[in-house]
Write a protein that holds these residues in place. Sequence first.
Motif, mmCIF file in Angstrom:
data_model
loop_
_atom_site.group_PDB
_atom_site.id
_atom_site.type_symbol
_atom_site.label_atom_id
_atom_site.label_comp_id
_atom_site.label_asym_id
_atom_site.label_seq_id
_atom_site.Cartn_x
_atom_site.Cartn_y
_atom_site.Cartn_z
ATOM 1 N N SER A 76 0.938 -1.151 -0.005
ATOM 2 C CA SER A 76 -0.002 0.064 -0.039
ATOM 3 C C SER A 76 0.857 1.149 -0.135
ATOM 4 O O SER A 76 2.077 1.210 0.392
ATOM 5 N N ARG A 78 2.154 4.764 1.544
ATOM 6 C CA ARG A 78 2.262 5.254 2.592
ATOM 7 C C ARG A 78 3.051 6.602 2.398
ATOM 8 O O ARG A 78 4.335 6.718 2.454
ATOM 9 N N ASN A 101 -8.142 5.548 -4.219
ATOM 10 C CA ASN A 101 -8.516 5.264 -2.934
ATOM 11 C C ASN A 101 -7.601 5.283 -1.746
ATOM 12 O O ASN A 101 -7.050 4.277 -1.110
ATOM 13 N N ASN A 103 -6.706 6.933 2.136
ATOM 14 C CA ASN A 103 -7.221 7.706 3.309
ATOM 15 C C ASN A 103 -6.514 9.046 3.608
ATOM 16 O O ASN A 103 -5.296 8.962 3.724
ATOM 17 N N ILE A 105 -5.520 11.209 6.529
ATOM 18 C CA ILE A 105 -4.965 11.242 7.906
ATOM 19 C C ILE A 105 -4.519 12.383 8.335
ATOM 20 O O ILE A 105 -3.275 12.543 8.128
ATOM 21 N N GLU A 147 -4.024 5.623 15.131
ATOM 22 C CA GLU A 147 -4.997 5.769 13.989
ATOM 23 C C GLU A 147 -4.589 5.110 12.801
ATOM 24 O O GLU A 147 -5.279 4.279 12.025
ATOM 25 N N LEU A 148 -3.226 4.985 12.401
ATOM 26 C CA LEU A 148 -2.694 4.073 11.417
ATOM 27 C C LEU A 148 -3.147 2.764 11.514
ATOM 28 O O LEU A 148 -3.286 1.843 10.456
ATOM 29 N N ARG A 150 -5.876 1.545 12.453
ATOM 30 C CA ARG A 150 -7.277 1.412 11.705
ATOM 31 C C ARG A 150 -7.233 1.196 10.235
ATOM 32 O O ARG A 150 -8.187 1.033 9.722
ATOM 33 N N HIS A 151 -6.093 1.460 9.644
ATOM 34 C CA HIS A 151 -5.805 1.396 8.223
ATOM 35 C C HIS A 151 -4.678 0.430 7.917
ATOM 36 O O HIS A 151 -3.850 0.810 6.605
ATOM 37 N N GLU A 154 -4.262 -0.651 4.054
ATOM 38 C CA GLU A 154 -4.672 0.463 3.003
ATOM 39 C C GLU A 154 -3.548 1.544 2.954
ATOM 40 O O GLU A 154 -2.704 1.645 3.629
ATOM 41 N N SER A 155 -3.814 2.162 1.692
ATOM 42 C CA SER A 155 -3.106 3.336 1.360
ATOM 43 C C SER A 155 -3.230 4.727 2.253
ATOM 44 O O SER A 155 -4.688 4.869 2.338
ATOM 45 N N TRP A 156 -2.579 5.518 2.375
ATOM 46 C CA TRP A 156 -2.727 6.466 3.163
ATOM 47 C C TRP A 156 -1.818 7.841 2.863
ATOM 48 O O TRP A 156 -0.591 7.603 2.478
#
Length: 329
Positions: A76, A78, A101, A103, A105, A147-148, A150-151, A154-156
């Motif tokens: 993903s 980051r 797609n 997130n 943050i 917080e991360l 939670r993801h 996933e990409s953020w």
Amino acid sequence: MLRRSVFQAVRVSRLNPAYRASSPVRQTSAAVSVLARTYSSPSPVRDYEAQLRGMLDQAARNVEAGVRAPESDDKSLRLIMVAKPGAGKGTLSSRLVKKYNLNFISTGDVLRHEIQAGSELGKAVEKIVAGGGLVPDALMVELVRKELDRHVGESWILDGFPRTLKQGRMLNDVLTSEGRPLNLVVNLNVPDSIILARIKARWVHLPSGRVYNDDFNPPKNPGVDDETGEPLSKRPDDTPEVFTKRLRSYYEATAPLLEMYATEYPDCLYSLTGNTSDEIWPQLMEVVAPLHERAGGYAAEADKHVRDEADDLRDTTEVNVGDKTAHIQ
């Protein structure tokens, strides 16, 4: 392929693994030395530009020597974007969220989520915020980590943190230990003169927060809000004097942070230069696309959220948490 020029996407990386001694990036080292000797008391702007050239040159040499960022099985994206105040990070972040797609943050999200959850960390933050104190780096890193969590997978994009070398090292330690180190660091290099011109051209309808710019988003009638007809104003901190101070603080805090990434994450560091977000956007896409090809859904309301959270025309050391303000180092 990216242009290997100091003021474009100059990083040598997985997009351009071959680095030659004749590279324009390599050739800047002599110019940097001359620049540093020419000015006995260089301005912060000139000094920072020289530092940036030197860091990018060093990063290219590190890539040539085989230095790579920590590896991960997690593919993903980051990402953090490092940018001067007013460089357009909010606009570019919202476009990334819209196209991919991702997130988004922010430090504001991190603080608010934990306070609303009523966790022990949240209670600690709430107490600090209520007292007008400074959120400690260790607590901020733990909040970001949670917080991360939670993801995972996933990409953020992480916005507003890290801001200093100490924070960067602490965050790297946490992410690397969990097998999900950063894999893209983008520096937005917009000339100071352009940023200061944006400040002068910006007007706000204070009751609603609607923002206008004389150059690319002017009000239909000069000086008044399009929807209410009420007068537009300047934000108290939208002055050249305030932003000159913020830029100086940025140079002092960010140069060491970028130097760390040039040394330890040289294959992940890119510097993109332009006068507008439209100029930088194609460069950013050339960097992001190979790492993240997953097109995803997009909710229109996310655009305003991203722009509000990543509005680097505001003082990003202050984060709104309810009716209080959290202060970040």
